[in-house]
Write a protein that holds these residues in place. Sequence first.
Motif, PDB file in Angstrom:
ATOM      1  N   UNK A 189       0.925  -0.805   0.071  1.00  0.00           N
ATOM      2  CA  UNK A 189       0.000   0.051   0.106  1.00  0.00           C
ATOM      3  C   UNK A 189       0.395   1.478  -0.391  1.00  0.00           C
ATOM      4  N   UNK A 190       0.272   2.252  -0.210  1.00  0.00           N
ATOM      5  CA  UNK A 190       1.127   3.737  -0.465  1.00  0.00           C
ATOM      6  C   UNK A 190       1.947   4.479   0.851  1.00  0.00           C
ATOM      7  N   UNK A 191       2.524   4.785   1.356  1.00  0.00           N
ATOM      8  CA  UNK A 191       3.962   5.770   1.978  1.00  0.00           C
ATOM      9  C   UNK A 191       1.749   6.202   3.112  1.00  0.00           C
ATOM     10  N   UNK A 192       2.713   6.366   4.448  1.00  0.00           N
ATOM     11  CA  UNK A 192       1.401   6.299   5.232  1.00  0.00           C
ATOM     12  C   UNK A 192       0.917   6.228   6.379  1.00  0.00           C
ATOM     13  N   UNK A 193       0.095   5.981   5.359  1.00  0.00           N
ATOM     14  CA  UNK A 193      -1.338   4.353   6.168  1.00  0.00           C
ATOM     15  C   UNK A 193      -0.327   3.843   6.961  1.00  0.00           C
ATOM     16  N   UNK A 194      -1.341   3.479   8.391  1.00  0.00           N
ATOM     17  CA  UNK A 194      -1.329   2.735   9.567  1.00  0.00           C
ATOM     18  C   UNK A 194       0.181   0.967   9.878  1.00  0.00           C
ATOM     19  N   UNK A 195      -0.290   0.220   8.156  1.00  0.00           N
ATOM     20  CA  UNK A 195       0.403  -0.380   7.719  1.00  0.00           C
ATOM     21  C   UNK A 195       2.077  -0.072   7.496  1.00  0.00           C
ATOM     22  N   UNK A 196       1.935   1.013   7.064  1.00  0.00           N
ATOM     23  CA  UNK A 196       3.429   1.565   6.247  1.00  0.00           C
ATOM     24  C   UNK A 196       3.734   2.145   8.182  1.00  0.00           C
ATOM     25  N   UNK A 197       3.465   2.600   8.663  1.00  0.00           N
ATOM     26  CA  UNK A 197       4.084   3.174  10.027  1.00  0.00           C
ATOM     27  C   UNK A 197       4.482   2.163  10.938  1.00  0.00           C
ATOM     28  N   UNK A 198       3.612   0.889  11.225  1.00  0.00           N
ATOM     29  CA  UNK A 198       3.567  -0.429  11.787  1.00  0.00           C
ATOM     30  C   UNK A 198       5.391  -1.004  11.368  1.00  0.00           C
ATOM     31  N   UNK A 236       0.753  -7.927  13.360  1.00  0.00           N
ATOM     32  CA  UNK A 236       1.145  -6.328  13.983  1.00  0.00           C
ATOM     33  C   UNK A 236       0.367  -5.637  14.798  1.00  0.00           C
ATOM     34  N   UNK A 237      -0.793  -5.451  14.827  1.00  0.00           N
ATOM     35  CA  UNK A 237      -2.312  -5.106  15.328  1.00  0.00           C
ATOM     36  C   UNK A 237      -2.881  -4.574  14.342  1.00  0.00           C
ATOM     37  N   UNK A 238      -4.400  -4.462  15.485  1.00  0.00           N
ATOM     38  CA  UNK A 238      -5.340  -4.520  15.030  1.00  0.00           C
ATOM     39  C   UNK A 238      -6.376  -2.970  15.089  1.00  0.00           C
ATOM     40  N   UNK A 239      -7.311  -2.669  14.560  1.00  0.00           N
ATOM     41  CA  UNK A 239      -7.889  -1.334  15.026  1.00  0.00           C
ATOM     42  C   UNK A 239      -8.944  -1.609  14.873  1.00  0.00           C
ATOM     43  N   UNK A 240      -9.898  -1.213  15.520  1.00  0.00           N
ATOM     44  CA  UNK A 240     -11.144  -1.215  15.987  1.00  0.00           C
ATOM     45  C   UNK A 240     -12.220  -0.629  14.879  1.00  0.00           C
ATOM     46  N   UNK A 241     -12.929  -0.903  14.804  1.00  0.00           N
ATOM     47  CA  UNK A 241     -13.722   0.175  14.160  1.00  0.00           C
ATOM     48  C   UNK A 241     -15.075   1.069  14.838  1.00  0.00           C
ATOM     49  N   UNK A 242     -14.756   2.611  14.933  1.00  0.00           N
ATOM     50  CA  UNK A 242     -16.198   3.131  15.234  1.00  0.00           C
ATOM     51  C   UNK A 242     -17.336   3.686  14.205  1.00  0.00           C
ATOM     52  N   UNK A 243     -18.590   3.913  14.292  1.00  0.00           N
ATOM     53  CA  UNK A 243     -19.390   4.448  13.930  1.00  0.00           C
ATOM     54  C   UNK A 243     -19.345   6.139  14.064  1.00  0.00           C
ATOM     55  N   UNK A 246     -23.034  -8.728  18.669  1.00  0.00           N
ATOM     56  CA  UNK A 246     -22.512  -9.238  17.888  1.00  0.00           C
ATOM     57  C   UNK A 246     -21.886  -8.480  16.952  1.00  0.00           C
ATOM     58  N   UNK A 247     -21.773  -7.236  16.883  1.00  0.00           N
ATOM     59  CA  UNK A 247     -21.772  -6.617  15.843  1.00  0.00           C
ATOM     60  C   UNK A 247     -19.844  -6.031  16.625  1.00  0.00           C
ATOM     61  N   UNK A 248     -18.513  -6.976  16.004  1.00  0.00           N
ATOM     62  CA  UNK A 248     -17.763  -6.588  16.707  1.00  0.00           C
ATOM     63  C   UNK A 248     -16.427  -7.322  15.159  1.00  0.00           C
ATOM     64  N   UNK A 249     -15.679  -6.210  15.173  1.00  0.00           N
ATOM     65  CA  UNK A 249     -15.465  -6.074  13.743  1.00  0.00           C
ATOM     66  C   UNK A 249     -14.335  -4.988  13.987  1.00  0.00           C
ATOM     67  N   UNK A 250     -12.917  -5.212  12.713  1.00  0.00           N
ATOM     68  CA  UNK A 250     -12.055  -4.379  12.950  1.00  0.00           C
ATOM     69  C   UNK A 250     -11.043  -4.038  11.871  1.00  0.00           C
ATOM     70  N   UNK A 251      -9.627  -4.003  11.719  1.00  0.00           N
ATOM     71  CA  UNK A 251      -8.915  -3.842  10.932  1.00  0.00           C
ATOM     72  C   UNK A 251      -7.429  -4.715  11.453  1.00  0.00           C
ATOM     73  N   UNK A 252      -7.272  -5.545  10.719  1.00  0.00           N
ATOM     74  CA  UNK A 252      -6.008  -6.276  11.513  1.00  0.00           C
ATOM     75  C   UNK A 252      -4.385  -6.299  10.077  1.00  0.00           C
ATOM     76  N   UNK A 253      -3.448  -6.162  10.850  1.00  0.00           N
ATOM     77  CA  UNK A 253      -2.582  -6.381  10.118  1.00  0.00           C
ATOM     78  C   UNK A 253      -1.609  -7.002  10.297  1.00  0.00           C
ATOM     79  N   UNK A 254      -0.525  -7.499   9.491  1.00  0.00           N
ATOM     80  CA  UNK A 254       0.167  -8.963  10.147  1.00  0.00           C
ATOM     81  C   UNK A 254       1.395  -8.798   9.212  1.00  0.00           C
ATOM     82  N   UNK A 255       2.487  -9.788   9.534  1.00  0.00           N
ATOM     83  CA  UNK A 255       3.443  -9.797   8.703  1.00  0.00           C
ATOM     84  C   UNK A 255       3.203 -11.217   8.203  1.00  0.00           C
ATOM     85  N   UNK A 256       4.305 -11.807   6.748  1.00  0.00           N
ATOM     86  CA  UNK A 256       3.376 -13.147   6.532  1.00  0.00           C
ATOM     87  C   UNK A 256       5.306 -13.761   5.708  1.00  0.00           C
ATOM     88  N   UNK A 257       5.748 -14.801   5.450  1.00  0.00           N
ATOM     89  CA  UNK A 257       6.167 -14.989   4.382  1.00  0.00           C
ATOM     90  C   UNK A 257       6.206 -15.321   3.571  1.00  0.00           C
TER      91      UNK A 257
END
Length: 327
Positions: free
Chosen positions: A41-50, A125-132, A249-260
Motif C-alpha cells: 500500500x502507499x506510504x503513510x497508512x497504519x501498516x506502513x507506520x507499523x 502486528x496490530x488491530x484497529x477497531x472500528x467506530x461508527x 455481535x457487531x464486533x469488527x476491526x482491521x488487522x495488520x500482520x506479517x507473512x513470508x
Amino acid sequence: MNATVTRRAALAAALATGSAAKARAQAAPWPTKPVRIIVPFPPGGLVDVLARAVSQSLATKFGQPFVVENRAGAGGNIGADAVAKAAPDGYTLLASSLGPLAVNQFIYPSMPYDTNTAFAPITLLAATPKVLCVANNRPWRNVGALVAEAKARPGQLTAGSAGGGSSLHLALELFKGATGTEIQHIPYRGAAPAVTDLVAGTIDMVIDNVPNILGQIRGRAVRPLAVATEARLPQLPDVPTMAEEGVPGFIFGTAFGMAAPAGTPPDLIARVAEAVAEALREPATANRLTEQGAILGGTGPEAFAALIGRERTTLEPVIRRANIRAE
C-alpha cells in the motif's frame, strides 16, 4: 556382507546426511544481508507506520538493514504477489492488512497467487477497531435513531468508505446485515477523503478505523455513536459499544500482520515472530500505537493463521451477498 543390508546402510547414511544438511540450512545465520519488508500500500497508512517502526527495531537487533518497500496497487495484490514469488529464505517479508492474505480472492476476478497456499503467517502486528461516526449536522445521537431513519428512508442515507471491498465497505455491509437497513455506499479513494466529506456534512456516516478518525472525534468535527468492540475503548470511554446500542455481535476491526513466502523454514518464522513481538513491546512503539487506538499484536504464527482463517470465513458470505467486486 548381505547386499540388502549394504543398501539399507547406504540409504540410512544418505538420509542422515540429508537430515543434517537440512538442519544446518535451517540453523544458518540470519540475516547476513539486507531484508526487504514489502508493504503493498502507499506510504503513510497504519501498516506502513507499523512496518517502519518494526524495521528500525529489527535493524538494531540484528545489525542488518530492514528496508521497507511500498509496492501499491490492485488492493495490495501487486506487492503481495512479489512476496509470494520470492525465495522462502527470510529476506523478503510482507507487512499488510488481511485483504491480500484473506479476502481479495473473493473480490478480484483473478488473483496472481493462491491466497490459501502462497504465504507462511508470521504474526499479527496490530488491530484497529472500528467506530461508527455521523456528520455533526445530522440529528442522530445514538445508533437506534440512525437505524430508525435508515429504515424510514431505505437507500437514502449515505456511508463513505475507502473504496469498494475495503474494510470500511465490509464494515458497512456487516452493519446493514445486522440492522436490516439499506444504506447507500459511497466509495472514495482512501479513508481520508471520506472523512473529509463526513466533516463537511456531504455524507451521513462512516464506519472507520479508530486511528484514522480519532483526531476528528477529539476535535468534535464528527459525532461518534458506537465502537465495534466487546468493551469500550480507553481512548473513547464515553462512546458505547454496538452491543450497548442494540446491535449485539457487531464486533469488527482491521488487522495488520506479517507473512513470508510459503516454504520459509518454521524456525526462521518463529525467530522473526519473536523479534517482531519484542519490537512491538518497546515503549516508544507501544505507547504511540495504543494512543492512536490500535491494539498491539505479537501473537505468533499459529494465532495469526487462525485469525486469517476466521476473516475468510466471516467475510466471504458478506462479500458474496453484497456482490462486492474490485473496481
